[in-house]
Design a protein around this motif. Structure first.
Motif, PDB file in Angstrom:
ATOM      1  N   LYS A   1      -5.724  -5.885  11.862  1.00 48.37           N
ATOM      2  CA  LYS A   1      -6.827  -5.353  12.661  1.00 48.37           C
ATOM      3  C   LYS A   1      -7.117  -3.913  12.263  1.00 48.37           C
ATOM      4  N   ARG A   2      -6.058  -3.113  12.115  1.00 46.42           N
ATOM      5  CA  ARG A   2      -6.243  -1.719  11.698  1.00 46.42           C
ATOM      6  C   ARG A   2      -6.865  -1.639  10.310  1.00 46.42           C
ATOM      7  N   ALA A   3      -6.434  -2.481   9.389  1.00 51.34           N
ATOM      8  CA  ALA A   3      -6.993  -2.472   8.035  1.00 51.34           C
ATOM      9  C   ALA A   3      -8.484  -2.804   8.073  1.00 51.34           C
ATOM     10  N   LYS A   4      -8.874  -3.769   8.881  1.00 50.69           N
ATOM     11  CA  LYS A   4     -10.294  -4.118   8.999  1.00 50.69           C
ATOM     12  C   LYS A   4     -11.082  -2.991   9.631  1.00 50.69           C
ATOM     13  N   GLN A   5     -10.493  -2.337  10.631  1.00 48.63           N
ATOM     14  CA  GLN A   5     -11.162  -1.217  11.291  1.00 48.63           C
ATOM     15  C   GLN A   5     -11.385  -0.068  10.319  1.00 48.63           C
ATOM     16  N   LEU A   6     -10.517   0.051   9.339  1.00 44.45           N
ATOM     17  CA  LEU A   6     -10.592   1.148   8.386  1.00 44.45           C
ATOM     18  C   LEU A   6     -11.275   0.761   7.086  1.00 44.45           C
ATOM     19  N   ALA A   7     -11.968  -0.378   7.085  1.00 43.98           N
ATOM     20  CA  ALA A   7     -12.677  -0.785   5.877  1.00 43.98           C
ATOM     21  C   ALA A   7     -13.586   0.351   5.429  1.00 43.98           C
ATOM     22  N   GLY A   8     -13.496   0.695   4.169  1.00 46.00           N
ATOM     23  CA  GLY A   8     -14.273   1.807   3.642  1.00 46.00           C
ATOM     24  C   GLY A   8     -13.493   3.101   3.604  1.00 46.00           C
ATOM     25  N   ALA A   9     -12.374   3.165   4.322  1.00 46.65           N
ATOM     26  CA  ALA A   9     -11.505   4.346   4.263  1.00 46.65           C
ATOM     27  C   ALA A   9     -10.630   4.224   3.020  1.00 46.65           C
ATOM     28  N   ASN A  10      -9.860   5.223   2.746  1.00 52.65           N
ATOM     29  CA  ASN A  10      -8.989   5.222   1.573  1.00 52.65           C
ATOM     30  C   ASN A  10      -7.650   4.573   1.890  1.00 52.65           C
ATOM     31  N   LEU A  11      -7.647   3.249   2.001  1.00 49.29           N
ATOM     32  CA  LEU A  11      -6.398   2.528   2.212  1.00 49.29           C
ATOM     33  C   LEU A  11      -5.702   2.437   0.862  1.00 49.29           C
ATOM     34  N   VAL A  12      -4.550   3.066   0.750  1.00 51.78           N
ATOM     35  CA  VAL A  12      -3.868   3.208  -0.533  1.00 51.78           C
ATOM     36  C   VAL A  12      -2.817   2.133  -0.750  1.00 51.78           C
ATOM     37  N   ALA A  13      -2.049   1.807   0.297  1.00 53.81           N
ATOM     38  CA  ALA A  13      -0.941   0.871   0.129  1.00 53.81           C
ATOM     39  C   ALA A  13      -0.581   0.234   1.456  1.00 53.81           C
ATOM     40  N   VAL A  14       0.042  -0.937   1.348  1.00 57.35           N
ATOM     41  CA  VAL A  14       0.544  -1.642   2.523  1.00 57.35           C
ATOM     42  C   VAL A  14       1.955  -2.126   2.227  1.00 57.35           C
ATOM     43  N   TYR A  15       2.670  -2.436   3.302  1.00 56.54           N
ATOM     44  CA  TYR A  15       3.973  -3.077   3.153  1.00 56.54           C
ATOM     45  C   TYR A  15       4.193  -3.978   4.352  1.00 56.54           C
ATOM     46  N   ASP A  16       4.794  -5.129   4.077  1.00 53.09           N
ATOM     47  CA  ASP A  16       5.220  -6.041   5.129  1.00 53.09           C
ATOM     48  C   ASP A  16       6.432  -6.788   4.599  1.00 53.09           C
ATOM     49  N   THR A  17       7.344  -7.168   5.476  1.00 50.52           N
ATOM     50  CA  THR A  17       8.509  -7.932   5.033  1.00 50.52           C
ATOM     51  C   THR A  17       8.092  -9.298   4.514  1.00 50.52           C
ATOM     52  N   ASP A  18       6.919  -9.767   4.909  1.00 54.04           N
ATOM     53  CA  ASP A  18       6.351 -11.007   4.396  1.00 54.04           C
ATOM     54  C   ASP A  18       5.421 -10.642   3.228  1.00 54.04           C
ATOM     55  N   GLN A  19       5.911 -10.794   2.018  1.00 55.11           N
ATOM     56  CA  GLN A  19       5.175 -10.400   0.817  1.00 55.11           C
ATOM     57  C   GLN A  19       3.784 -11.037   0.754  1.00 55.11           C
ATOM     58  N   LYS A  20       3.678 -12.320   1.067  1.00 54.55           N
ATOM     59  CA  LYS A  20       2.378 -12.999   0.998  1.00 54.55           C
ATOM     60  C   LYS A  20       1.387 -12.414   1.998  1.00 54.55           C
ATOM     61  N   ARG A  21       1.888 -12.074   3.172  1.00 53.06           N
ATOM     62  CA  ARG A  21       1.008 -11.485   4.182  1.00 53.06           C
ATOM     63  C   ARG A  21       0.495 -10.123   3.697  1.00 53.06           C
ATOM     64  N   ALA A  22       1.366  -9.342   3.094  1.00 53.44           N
ATOM     65  CA  ALA A  22       0.947  -8.044   2.544  1.00 53.44           C
ATOM     66  C   ALA A  22      -0.066  -8.243   1.417  1.00 53.44           C
ATOM     67  N   GLU A  23       0.191  -9.188   0.543  1.00 53.52           N
ATOM     68  CA  GLU A  23      -0.717  -9.449  -0.582  1.00 53.52           C
ATOM     69  C   GLU A  23      -2.082  -9.924  -0.110  1.00 53.52           C
ATOM     70  N   SER A  24      -2.132 -10.575   1.047  1.00 49.68           N
ATOM     71  CA  SER A  24      -3.400 -11.102   1.555  1.00 49.68           C
ATOM     72  C   SER A  24      -4.393  -9.992   1.901  1.00 49.68           C
ATOM     73  N   THR A  25      -3.920  -8.750   2.002  1.00 49.24           N
ATOM     74  CA  THR A  25      -4.824  -7.636   2.296  1.00 49.24           C
ATOM     75  C   THR A  25      -5.655  -7.248   1.079  1.00 49.24           C
ATOM     76  N   GLY A  26      -5.188  -7.631  -0.119  1.00 46.59           N
ATOM     77  CA  GLY A  26      -5.892  -7.254  -1.335  1.00 46.59           C
ATOM     78  C   GLY A  26      -5.623  -5.823  -1.767  1.00 46.59           C
ATOM     79  N   LEU A  27      -4.705  -5.161  -1.108  1.00 45.14           N
ATOM     80  CA  LEU A  27      -4.356  -3.772  -1.420  1.00 45.14           C
ATOM     81  C   LEU A  27      -3.060  -3.731  -2.211  1.00 45.14           C
ATOM     82  N   TYR A  28      -2.747  -2.538  -2.735  1.00 46.70           N
ATOM     83  CA  TYR A  28      -1.470  -2.351  -3.416  1.00 46.70           C
ATOM     84  C   TYR A  28      -0.353  -2.603  -2.415  1.00 46.70           C
TER      85      TYR A  28
END
Length: 140
Positions: free
Chosen positions: A14-41
């Motif tokens: 939800k936060r990532a969607k709210q910040l669409a257009g901001a400088n989202l640089v990286a994400v991390y989640d213990t669930d690798q696939k869930r993190a990858e689903s963001t399309g971010l580093y």
């Protein structure tokens, strides 16, 4: 301002969607696939996000037992932090994070600690985030 998100579950997404257009640089989640689903580093661990020099703001949207240690590490690494409620596991942790005066927005040295309530800000836009950042003194 560059943002890193730790925790890519419902609130983190939800936060990532709210910040669409901001400088989202990286994400991390213990669930690798869930993190990858963001399309971010995807960082190798939450420690990478709090230690990266090119990240100014860290959003902590993890399970409760990780809120305090990650938030503390982010502050120690000079990051502004938006930590989702409840922000810690107990009042002692809250007091430590807030410098003894817990409020929704806390100024700690030159850093800002904001406790997020995802359901209260469902339509927050990146411009609104910038406006709040300017209001509390976080300007790039």
């Amino acid at each position: 301002m560059n943002v890193g998100i730790i925790g890519c579950g419902l609130v983190g997404q939800k936060r990532a969607k709210q910040l669409a257009g901001a400088n989202l640089v990286a994400v991390y989640d213990t669930d690798q696939k869930r993190a990858e689903s963001t399309g971010l580093y995807v960082a190798s661990g939450w420690e990478e996000i709090v230690q990266r020099d090119n990240i100014d703001i860290v959003i902590v949207a993890t399970t409760h037992e990780w809120l305090y240690p990650i938030t503390k590490a982010a502050i120690e690494n000079g990051k502004h932090v938006l930590v989702e409620k409840p922000a810690a596991r107990n009042i002692d942790e809250i007091h430590e994070l807030s410098g003894g005066t817990p409020r929704r927005i806390n100024r700690i040295a030159d850093l800002t600690l904001l406790v997020g309530y995802a359901d209260q800000l469902p339509e927050l836009t990146s411009r609104e985030v910038e406006s709040v950042a300017e209001e509390v003194g976080i300007v790039a």
